[in-house]
Design an enzyme around this catalytic site. Structure first.
Site, mmCIF file in Angstrom:
data_model
loop_
_atom_site.group_PDB
_atom_site.id
_atom_site.type_symbol
_atom_site.label_atom_id
_atom_site.label_comp_id
_atom_site.label_asym_id
_atom_site.label_seq_id
_atom_site.Cartn_x
_atom_site.Cartn_y
_atom_site.Cartn_z
ATOM 1 C CG ASN A 1 -1.918 1.151 1.182
ATOM 2 O OD1 ASN A 1 -1.744 2.122 0.442
ATOM 3 N ND2 ASN A 1 -2.961 1.067 1.984
ATOM 4 C CG PHE A 2 4.112 1.845 -2.036
ATOM 5 C CD1 PHE A 2 4.391 1.578 -0.706
ATOM 6 C CD2 PHE A 2 4.869 1.213 -3.005
ATOM 7 C CE1 PHE A 2 5.405 0.698 -0.343
ATOM 8 C CE2 PHE A 2 5.891 0.337 -2.660
ATOM 9 C CZ PHE A 2 6.167 0.075 -1.334
ATOM 10 C CB CYS B 1 -3.119 5.176 2.467
ATOM 11 S SG CYS B 1 -4.301 5.817 3.661
ATOM 12 C CG ASN C 1 -4.754 3.939 -2.465
ATOM 13 O OD1 ASN C 1 -5.752 4.385 -1.909
ATOM 14 N ND2 ASN C 1 -3.959 3.040 -1.902
ATOM 15 C CB CYS D 1 -35.109 20.108 -24.287
ATOM 16 S SG CYS D 1 -33.474 19.522 -24.812
ATOM 17 C CB CYS E 1 -28.593 15.712 -26.526
ATOM 18 S SG CYS E 1 -30.204 15.099 -27.079
#
Length: 437
Positions: A136-137, A139, A204, A350, A392
């Site tokens: 986990n590089f 967070c 991440n 529209c 649209c």
């Protein structure tokens, strides 16, 4: 029936849908229920080193961005890595893997950027029978202030160093999870490859503040009158994630590096798009937190049905198929010409196309014809920007129609050239390449 079994760097799972490391994968109870629902694998919520567990806030942990229909578009998360004891997590991981041997179980790990810390935790994780580890590089909050997470992921030299340690001290495949909070995603990916990583996963979460309470004047979520930056995830980050996946997939220095795609994946189509851009599988978080674990059943059925319809026999038929079609702006064909076309039978009058084009684009759509409300493209003014298509509200009402070679473009008065030409050779480019005589 299409075969959606997945083999990602030797980690096998019955389908390419994994739950990402996050609150949904924090304990055996959740993971067991996820596997029963049909998920092919999980990345267990990030483990820390032995000792006192991390401390989370005892209050709101999420901020949100909604669409007009209250559909959740993005979450800001200030929760940290697991706040459960390491040994408890390891014991549960081992039991879950024994119970579900056909499912992928990967351990996410975050410890200080010290060799001994990695050397100590890796054999403990290996003993659980986990199929691999994810570093986990990425967070961006809470842990990064302690020199971990994105604080490591933003320094390629640190990435390479830690990956080398992990490859030295474990037999398990190593997946390096990258932070998007960086200017050029290719640099950390190159560093991970140089360190010997088996794969990368991305993205991440993105540093964010999703809102401010205009009564208390505090960022949301608010803890006792204060707020903090957090990690942004959900459908809103998908375009950023896909671009970064594609950048790594087509970079000559990381070409062929396996990628696990993460970021806003909510439907089978999202997953197919990530895989077409080079991801070997996908990881999901916010969609499960929004709709529950059973959403994977729609993802599986949708992917199988689409692959059957298109004649794709296995995932290898689609992985990376779009990567060669991703290029730099300077190589786009400047002789390609397209014009907007409005289907009058589908038009609900529209006027949104007219307003958008008249006020902010090229004044190429009428609002009145012969005294009646009528919306029609003025081809002599249309540059083919397709803003009208995107504003649209009726799907398929406005389409972009390419002009065939030789047809006169009413805007320029010149016939469309059949010859490919790009900015590198354009006469307006001061750096244009001159053809050899």
């Amino acid at each position: 029936m299409a075969d959606i079994r997945n083999n990602f760097i030797g980690i096998k799972s019955p389908n390419p849908f994994w739950l990402a490391s996050a609150p949904p994968t924090d304990k055996a109870y959740n993971v067991e229920r996820a596997f029963k629902a049909g998920w092919g694998g999980v990345v267990w919520k990030t483990l820390g080193e032995e000792g006192p567990p991390v401390v989370n806030v005892n209050g709101p942990r999420y901020g949100a961005i909604w669409g007009a229909d209250r559909r959740l578009l993005g979450l800001n998360n200030i929760e940290l890595i697991t706040d459960r004891d390491l040994q408890t997590n390891l014991r549960e991981m081992k039991q879950v893997k024994m119970n579900w041997p056909d499912r992928a179980l990967v351990a996410s790990i975050m410890v200080p950027c010290v060799e001994e810390s990695w050397k100590a935790i890796l054999p403990l994780v290996e003993e659980t029978g986990a199929d691999g580890i994810e570093l986990n590089f990425g967070c961006p909050h809470g842990m990064s202030e302690r020199g971990m997470g994105s604080a490591v992921g933003q320094v390629p030299e640190y990435i390479e160093m830690v990956v080398r340690w992990c490859k030295q001290y474990t037999r398990m495949p190593v997946i390096t999870k990258l932070t998007p909070n960086i200017t050029d995603i290719r640099k950390p990916a190159r560093a991970a490859r140089a360190g010997g990583t088996d794969a990368v996963s991305l993205i991440n979460t993105i540093n964010s503040i999703t809102g401010v309470d205009l009564d208390s004047f505090a960022p949301q979520p608010t803890i006792d009158g204060k707020g903090s930056h957090g990690g942004y995830c959900g459908p809103a980050v998908k375009p950023i994630a896909m671009n970064m996946v594609a950048e790594i997939a087509r970079d000559p220095e990381t070409y062929g590096l396996p990628i696990s795609g993460i970021g806003g994946i909510t439907t089978w189509r999202d997953a197919a798009e990530f895989m077409a851009l080079g991801a070997g599988n996908v990881q999901v978080c916010t969609a499960a937190m929004t709709y529950g674990f059973k959403i994977v059943q729609e993802m599986i059925a949708g992917l199988e049905n689409w692959m059957d319809e298109k004649g794709h026999a296995s995932l290898s038929d689609i992985i990376g198929r779009a990567t060669p079609n991703v290029t730099d702006w300077q190589y786009l064909n400047l002789n390609y010409v397209a014009k907007a076309h409005i289907d009058q039978d589908a038009c609900i009058k529209c006027g949104r196309c007219h307003i958008a084009c008249e006020d902010t684009s090229h004044q190429a759509i009428t609002s009145m014809v012969n005294g009646a409300r009528y919306f029609e493209v003025i081809e002599a003014e249309c540059v083919g920007c397709n803003l009208c298509v995107n504003v649209c509200p009726v799907e398929g009402c406005i389409t972009m129609e390419p002009l065939a070679a030789g047809v006169v473009d009413q805007r320029t008065g010149k016939p469309v050239s059949p010859i490919y030409a790009n900015w590198t050779t354009h006469p307006n480019n001061p750096m244009a390449k001159v053809a050899a005589e």
